[in-house]
Design an enzyme around this catalytic site. Structure first.
Site, PDB file in Angstrom:
ATOM      1  N   GLU A  99      54.279   9.320  75.778  1.00  0.00           N
ATOM      2  CA  GLU A  99      54.227   9.598  77.212  1.00  0.00           C
ATOM      3  C   GLU A  99      52.924  10.333  77.503  1.00  0.00           C
ATOM      4  OE1 GLU A  99      57.170  10.469  75.627  1.00  0.00           O
ATOM      5  OE2 GLU A  99      58.513   9.008  76.544  1.00  0.00           O
ATOM      6  N   ASN A 104      46.224  12.269  83.476  1.00  0.00           N
ATOM      7  CA  ASN A 104      45.433  12.591  82.279  1.00  0.00           C
ATOM      8  C   ASN A 104      44.531  11.400  81.902  1.00  0.00           C
ATOM      9  OD1 ASN A 104      44.404  13.546  79.895  1.00  0.00           O
ATOM     10  ND2 ASN A 104      46.366  14.252  79.079  1.00  0.00           N
ATOM     11  N   TYR A 111      43.932   6.095  74.678  1.00  0.00           N
ATOM     12  CA  TYR A 111      45.058   5.239  74.277  1.00  0.00           C
ATOM     13  C   TYR A 111      44.747   3.768  74.562  1.00  0.00           C
ATOM     14  CZ  TYR A 111      47.376   9.782  74.298  1.00  0.00           C
ATOM     15  OH  TYR A 111      47.698  11.093  74.069  1.00  0.00           O
TER      16      TYR A 111
HETATM   17  C1  LIG Z   1      43.082  13.475  74.787  1.00  0.00           C
HETATM   18  C2  LIG Z   1      42.338  14.150  73.635  1.00  0.00           C
HETATM   19  C3  LIG Z   1      43.282  14.325  72.452  1.00  0.00           C
HETATM   20  C4  LIG Z   1      41.163  13.237  73.220  1.00  0.00           C
HETATM   21  O1  LIG Z   1      40.527  13.835  72.096  1.00  0.00           O
HETATM   22  P1  LIG Z   1      38.942  13.759  71.885  1.00  0.00           P
HETATM   23  O2  LIG Z   1      38.655  14.247  70.517  1.00  0.00           O
HETATM   24  O3  LIG Z   1      38.244  14.432  73.007  1.00  0.00           O
HETATM   25  O4  LIG Z   1      38.710  12.184  72.015  1.00  0.00           O
HETATM   26  P2  LIG Z   1      37.584  11.304  71.287  1.00  0.00           P
HETATM   27  O5  LIG Z   1      36.326  12.110  71.140  1.00  0.00           O
HETATM   28  O6  LIG Z   1      38.178  10.712  70.057  1.00  0.00           O
HETATM   29  O7  LIG Z   1      37.317  10.201  72.376  1.00  0.00           O
HETATM   30  C5  LIG Z   1      38.084   9.055  72.440  1.00  0.00           C
HETATM   31  C6  LIG Z   1      37.989   8.465  73.839  1.00  0.00           C
HETATM   32  O8  LIG Z   1      38.501   9.398  74.791  1.00  0.00           O
HETATM   33  C7  LIG Z   1      37.757   9.294  76.003  1.00  0.00           C
HETATM   34  N1  LIG Z   1      37.008  10.534  76.247  1.00  0.00           N
HETATM   35  C8  LIG Z   1      36.611  11.457  75.361  1.00  0.00           C
HETATM   36  N2  LIG Z   1      35.931  12.451  75.977  1.00  0.00           N
HETATM   37  C9  LIG Z   1      35.909  12.116  77.280  1.00  0.00           C
HETATM   38  C10 LIG Z   1      35.371  12.721  78.466  1.00  0.00           C
HETATM   39  N3  LIG Z   1      34.681  13.884  78.413  1.00  0.00           N
HETATM   40  N4  LIG Z   1      35.584  12.129  79.642  1.00  0.00           N
HETATM   41  C11 LIG Z   1      36.271  10.961  79.717  1.00  0.00           C
HETATM   42  N5  LIG Z   1      36.790  10.326  78.640  1.00  0.00           N
HETATM   43  C12 LIG Z   1      36.599  10.891  77.460  1.00  0.00           C
HETATM   44  C13 LIG Z   1      36.762   8.184  75.815  1.00  0.00           C
HETATM   45  O9  LIG Z   1      37.362   6.981  76.228  1.00  0.00           O
HETATM   46  C14 LIG Z   1      36.574   8.186  74.329  1.00  0.00           C
HETATM   47  O10 LIG Z   1      36.164   6.966  73.834  1.00  0.00           O
HETATM   48  P3  LIG Z   1      34.582   6.685  73.546  1.00  0.00           P
HETATM   49  O11 LIG Z   1      34.162   7.708  72.536  1.00  0.00           O
HETATM   50  O12 LIG Z   1      34.562   5.283  73.029  1.00  0.00           O
HETATM   51  O13 LIG Z   1      33.879   6.877  74.859  1.00  0.00           O
HETATM   52  C15 LIG Z   1      41.719  15.504  74.075  1.00  0.00           C
HETATM   53  O14 LIG Z   1      40.977  15.313  75.240  1.00  0.00           O
HETATM   54  C16 LIG Z   1      42.747  16.599  74.299  1.00  0.00           C
HETATM   55  O15 LIG Z   1      43.141  17.313  73.382  1.00  0.00           O
HETATM   56  N6  LIG Z   1      43.165  16.784  75.569  1.00  0.00           N
HETATM   57  C17 LIG Z   1      44.113  17.856  75.907  1.00  0.00           C
HETATM   58  C18 LIG Z   1      45.486  17.564  75.372  1.00  0.00           C
HETATM   59  C19 LIG Z   1      46.006  16.247  75.879  1.00  0.00           C
HETATM   60  O16 LIG Z   1      45.845  15.906  77.051  1.00  0.00           O
HETATM   61  N7  LIG Z   1      46.658  15.497  74.988  1.00  0.00           N
HETATM   62  C20 LIG Z   1      47.247  14.216  75.320  1.00  0.00           C
HETATM   63  C21 LIG Z   1      48.645  14.414  75.799  1.00  0.00           C
HETATM   64  S1  LIG Z   1      49.451  12.850  76.112  1.00  0.00           S
END
Ligand SMILES: CC(C)(COP(=O)(O)OP(=O)(O)OC[C@H]1O[C@@H](n2cnc3c(N)ncnc32)[C@H](O)[C@@H]1OP(=O)(O)O)[C@@H](O)C(=O)NCCC(=O)NCCS
Length: 141
Positions: A99, A104, A111
């Site tokens: 979910e 977000n 995903y």
């Molecule tokens: C969601 C989360 C886990 C992603 O982790 P992350 O380490 O930043 O992600 P990645 O660096 O692996 O990036 C993967 C993709 O996310 C997206 N992304 C990453 N940083 C981004 C930014 N600043 N803005 C928009 N999209 C972004 C991009 O699509 C990216 O793909 P790309 O590298 O091909 O452009 C992180 O943002 C997080 O911890 N968020 C807070 C907690 C949360 O919301 N968890 C999910 C609950 S369902």
């Protein structure tokens, strides 16, 4: 994830989900008393920078939580955690679901890039007026 990691995990958890964060006891219960739960951390130079949890019950699996330290986001760690979750769940499940809050965008982008599809909306999943998308991906295709 080990018990020694829980302080660092909770720090990331509480910063990531200020209104809905789990407490340390919730993680502890998952690690010690839930036979279907698998939690793992990603470390950089011995420091926890992210974590993820999966429930795997025979052929059903779901991600319970995933987060990356705010200072380390955008470095590919979220994708690494998700890919490991898919590999793990793929041992016995055909589908992995999760979910995600409908506002977000960052998580949904991640995903989508990992092949997850939108399966429907869970109304009020995160509290009144706070809906979630259910997303799912087919494993082992
Ligand atoms: C969601 C989360 C886990 C992603 O982790 P992350 O380490 O930043 O992600 P990645 O660096 O692996 O990036 C993967 C993709 O996310 C997206 N992304 C990453 N940083 C981004 C930014 N600043 N803005 C928009 N999209 C972004 C991009 O699509 C990216 O793909 P790309 O590298 O091909 O452009 C992180 O943002 C997080 O911890 N968020 C807070 C907690 C949360 O919301 N968890 C999910 C609950 S369902």
């Amino acid at each position: 994830m080990e018990i020694d990691d829980l302080e660092a995990v909770y720090e990331i958890e509480s910063a990531s989900f200020p209104n809905t964060s789990w407490n340390i006891e919730s993680f502890l219960r998952e690690l010690t008393a839930n036979q279907f739960a698998y939690y793992f951390v990603l470390e950089k130079e011995d420091r926890v920078v992210g974590y993820c949890g999966v429930w795997l019950v025979i052929d059903q699996s779901q991600i319970t939580t995933i987060a990356v330290d705010r200072r380390e986001q955008g470095n590919g760690y979220g994708r690494q955690l998700l890919q490991h979750a898919k590999e793990y769940a793929g041992q016995s499940a055909d589908i992995l679901s999760l979910e995600v809050s409908i506002d977000n965008d960052r998580a949904m982008k991640l995903y989508e890039k990992e092949g997850f599809l939108y399966g429907g909306i869970r109304k009020d999943y995160y509290g009144p007026g706070k809906d979630a998308h259910v997303m799912w991906v087919t494993l082992n295709e």
